[in-house]
Each structure stands twice: as C-alpha cells, then as structure tokens.
Design a protein around this motif. Structure first.
Motif, short mmCIF file in Angstrom:
data_model
loop_
_atom_site.label_atom_id
_atom_site.label_comp_id
_atom_site.label_asym_id
_atom_site.label_seq_id
_atom_site.Cartn_x
_atom_site.Cartn_y
_atom_site.Cartn_z
N THR A 194 0.83 -1.20 0.00
CA THR A 194 0.00 0.00 0.00
C THR A 194 0.86 1.25 0.00
O THR A 194 1.92 1.29 0.64
CB THR A 194 -0.96 0.02 1.21
OG1 THR A 194 -1.85 1.12 1.09
CG2 THR A 194 -0.21 0.13 2.53
N LEU A 195 0.41 2.26 -0.73
CA LEU A 195 1.01 3.58 -0.66
C LEU A 195 0.36 4.31 0.51
O LEU A 195 -0.86 4.43 0.56
CB LEU A 195 0.77 4.35 -1.96
CG LEU A 195 1.17 5.84 -1.95
CD1 LEU A 195 2.68 5.99 -1.79
CD2 LEU A 195 0.68 6.54 -3.21
N VAL B 211 4.70 0.80 1.32
CA VAL B 211 4.92 -0.37 2.17
C VAL B 211 4.65 -1.60 1.32
O VAL B 211 3.55 -1.76 0.77
CB VAL B 211 3.98 -0.33 3.40
CG1 VAL B 211 4.15 -1.60 4.23
CG2 VAL B 211 4.25 0.92 4.24
N LEU B 212 5.65 -2.48 1.21
CA LEU B 212 5.48 -3.64 0.33
C LEU B 212 6.40 -4.77 0.76
O LEU B 212 7.43 -4.54 1.42
CB LEU B 212 5.74 -3.26 -1.12
CG LEU B 212 7.18 -3.07 -1.59
CD1 LEU B 212 7.24 -3.06 -3.12
CD2 LEU B 212 7.81 -1.82 -1.04
N LEU C 245 3.50 -1.47 10.53
CA LEU C 245 4.36 -0.51 9.83
C LEU C 245 3.55 0.70 9.36
O LEU C 245 4.00 1.84 9.46
CB LEU C 245 5.05 -1.18 8.64
CG LEU C 245 6.08 -2.28 8.96
CD1 LEU C 245 6.58 -2.90 7.66
CD2 LEU C 245 7.23 -1.72 9.78
N VAL C 246 2.35 0.43 8.83
CA VAL C 246 1.48 1.52 8.39
C VAL C 246 1.06 2.37 9.58
O VAL C 246 1.13 3.60 9.55
CB VAL C 246 0.24 0.96 7.65
CG1 VAL C 246 -0.75 2.08 7.34
CG2 VAL C 246 0.65 0.23 6.39
N ALA C 247 0.63 1.72 10.66
CA ALA C 247 0.18 2.45 11.84
C ALA C 247 1.29 3.29 12.44
O ALA C 247 1.06 4.43 12.87
CB ALA C 247 -0.36 1.46 12.87
N LEU D 269 -5.35 0.33 13.33
CA LEU D 269 -5.66 1.74 13.55
C LEU D 269 -7.05 1.83 14.18
O LEU D 269 -8.00 2.35 13.58
CB LEU D 269 -5.63 2.50 12.22
CG LEU D 269 -4.26 2.58 11.52
CD1 LEU D 269 -4.43 2.98 10.06
CD2 LEU D 269 -3.36 3.57 12.25
N PRO D 270 -7.20 1.36 15.42
CA PRO D 270 -8.54 1.25 16.00
C PRO D 270 -9.23 2.59 16.22
O PRO D 270 -10.46 2.64 16.31
CB PRO D 270 -8.28 0.54 17.34
CG PRO D 270 -6.86 0.84 17.67
CD PRO D 270 -6.16 0.88 16.35
N GLY D 271 -8.46 3.68 16.31
CA GLY D 271 -9.07 4.98 16.54
C GLY D 271 -9.42 5.73 15.28
O GLY D 271 -9.96 6.85 15.35
#
Length: 379
Positions: free
Chosen positions: A57-58, A70-71, A103-105, A132-134
């Motif tokens: 994902t970008l 991220v890949l 990594l994204v979070a 990303l629960p919030g």
C-alpha cells in the motif's frame, strides 16, 4: 499478455498528482490515503503492481509528511521503475513474519480518518482497521475521482492513441465476420488483432450475433453466425501507457433478415449523434443520457434501451463520470467517457453504437472515427 513494456513515468506529473491528492484529501477531512495496487496506484506512482495476500500500500499523509510505499521485499523489484527518489516516496519493505499493518500504523500515528482504496481487499481493510482502532475508515474513491475524471494532455493523447488502435481493428471486421463461423472463432481473431494493432491485451471481446446481440454484456459463444444476422461487436483493451479503448459497432452479415432493422437502427444513429452533439462544458452527465434516451423513447423503443448512455474511461475501462439519468455532475473540459446508446430486441437482435469522446472547450472530440452506419459485410 504482451511483452511490450510501459513507457517510463514522468516524475513531474506524478509529483503533481501526489500533491493534488494530498490537497483533496485534506479538503475532505481525511488524514491519509492508503492506496492498494491497481489503477489508482498506477495513476499516482506510474506502476499498478498486483494485489496478493501480502500487503502492499502507498501511505500518503495529507499533512505533507513523506509518503511511503509499504510492500513485501520480494515484490520490490516490480517497482524498480517508480522514481521514488524524485517523488520523495520512501520504500518500506517487510518480510514474512513481520507485521506490515503495524508498519502503516507507526507511520501515521493516531489519525482520525483514513481513506482506503475502493478495491482494497477485505483481508487488508479489516487488518488495517485493527491496527488503527481509533481511525474512521472511508473510501478513497471520492478523492481520487476528483483527480482522475479530468484528463491532462498526456492522458488524452494516450486515449486518442487507444481509440485509433481499436478503430483499426473494427476496420478489419470483414476478415473474420462471416457465415459459418462461431462467435468464439471470430472473437479469437479479434483478440489477436487487438494486440497486433497496438494494445497490450484484449480486455474484452463481445461478439453478439442474432438473438445474442440483445444481451448488452454477452461475451462469445459457440453459436454459428448465419447469413442475415445482425452482430454487435464491442471491443477494447489497454495500450502500453495503461489507457483503454472501448468501441462498439454493429454489423450485418449480408442483408438483415428482420424487416425492422433499418428503421430501428436509424433511430439509434440519431440518438447517438444527438448525444455526442449535446456534450459541452457545463451540461450535466445526466442531460446526455436524457438526450439519447428521449429520442429512442419518442420512437416507441424506450423499453429496449436498458443501460446507461456511457461511462468514464482512462486507466480503467469503467470509471467516473457515469453518463446516466439523475447524474447532475457538470461536465468539464478533459473529461472522457463513452456515448453508447443501444436498442435490444429480446430473442431477436440488438444494436449499439459507441464512441469515446473528450470534453473540449466548447463541445466534444470523438476519439473513434469509424462509420456509424450499419456495416453490411459481404457474405
């Protein structure tokens, strides 16, 4: 799939797209875009990639923070042509056993709203929701369509090239469309010609002969084409630049057997021509549908026009804007879409005429220029 390589992306135009995407996202109250492989990713980075069980994902923050791709490390070679240094995009790779969602979070912190690609698979959407629960999740489509609906000069040139290529295929229809051949045989020849005339692949080939022509999304079948058949041929695919063609013409194999073909087809021609002539900046997409539909309905054939008048086209065959009743979206210069009314007589025959057009300063430029008359092929 053809082995032809795609042209190298232009870093300046890609950077401008990334900057515009940030601004539109921020204006929409979105903190970050998460763009999965597909046409949106190709629009922003020049490379579509592929969607698998491993997350790619970008990550594009709206606040101007550096974006990241991220890949999986094993997929990184497939993105070697992306000018990441010029674009300021960091490559963040991971290997099996790592948590890519974390990594994204970690890059985003605590965003309030994130927008995910419309086509991101649920496997990744749900995992990102847990990471990303919030964050409220929303679709990225409303942001990206604001960019992609309005084609720039390079995109229009690519669509024009695609239109010319598919016109060359339609010009050769007499080579293949003959009595005694099946739709599938004709379709195979057309698919090969689509590639030979400059596409990377045949995205779709519809050969609807006789009663099959009354099914707008018929594919091909083992039906043997007969003398007197009316045949709908709807074909298209991407060229190396990634932009698509899509054009429909209707043919008769010898003189049509049904007595109402000529008069009905003349109505269809008027409707398609009037709809194209109605295209100009400021009118609504729905108005173009109303024009085509009104002419067909006035002739008493309205019940046989069973789909919208058109769809946008670009890196996807079907994208915004959609030319259909009730769509109040004002047309703008640079929008590209099909104009393709059809009349479908169940169990008997059907007909459709389709051109791709681009909105100009004061009208429309058709990108397909084959004759609109019913083409009667010698049988």
């Amino acid at each position: 799939m053809s082995s032809r390589s795609a042209p190298a992306p232009d870093p300046a135009s890609l950077r401008a797209r990334l900057d515009r995407a940030r601004r539109v996202a921020a204006d929409a109250g979105t903190d970050a875009l998460l763009i999965a492989p597909g046409s949106d990713l190709r629009y922003l980075l020049g490379q579509a990639g592929g969607s698998f069980e491993r997350l790619t994902t970008l990550v594009l923050p709206a606040d101007g923070s550096p974006p990241a791709l991220v890949l999986p490390r094993l997929e990184a070679p497939g993105y070697a042509a992306v000018p990441t240094d010029d674009l300021g995009v960091e490559l963040v790779t991971w290997v099996d056993g790592d948590d890519p969602y974390r990594l994204v979070a970690d890059r985003l912190g605590s965003p309030g709203r994130v927008a995910v690609s419309d086509t991101m698979v649920a496997l990744h959407v749900l995992a990102l929701r847990r990471a990303l629960p919030g964050a409220e999740q929303r679709l990225a489509g409303p942001v990206l369509r604001e960019l992609r609906m309005r084609k720039d000069a390079a995109e229009i040139a690519a669509l024009r090239k695609a239109g010319e290529a598919i016109d060359r295929v339609h010009a050769r229809m007499g080579e293949w469309l003959r009595p005694g051949r099946t739709e599938a045989q004709v379709g195979a020849d057309i698919a090969a010609a689509i590639v030979a005339e400059g596409h990377t692949e045949a995205e779709f080939v519809i050969v609807g002969s006789g009663p099959h022509g009354a099914s707008p999304h018929h594919d091909v079948s083992d039906r043997v084409i007969e003398r007197g058949d009316v045949v709908v041929v709807d074909i298209g695919g991407p060229i190396p630049e990634g932009y698509n063609s899509d054009s429909t013409r209707t043919y008769a194999v010898g003189e049509p057997r049904d007595a109402d073909v000529a008069d009905t087809y003349a109505v269809l021609q008027r409707a398609q021509r009037a709809a194209v002539e109605a295209v100009r900046p400021g009118v609504s997409a729905g108005h173009i549908d109303d024009v085509a539909r009104g002419i067909i309905a006035e002739a008493g054939l309205g019940e046989y026009f069973i789909h919208r008048t058109g769809h946008g086209i670009g890196l996807d065959v079907h994208e915004e804007p959609y030319v259909m009743g009730g769509n109040d979206l004002p047309l703008e210069q640079g929008m590209a879409f099909s104009v393709e009314p059809g009349i479908y007589q169940p169990g008997r025959w059907g007909a459709r005429i389709e051109d791709i057009v681009v909105v100009t300063t004061d009208g429309a430029e058709p990108l397909n220029n084959r004759p609109h008359e019913l083409v009667v092929l010698d049988s």
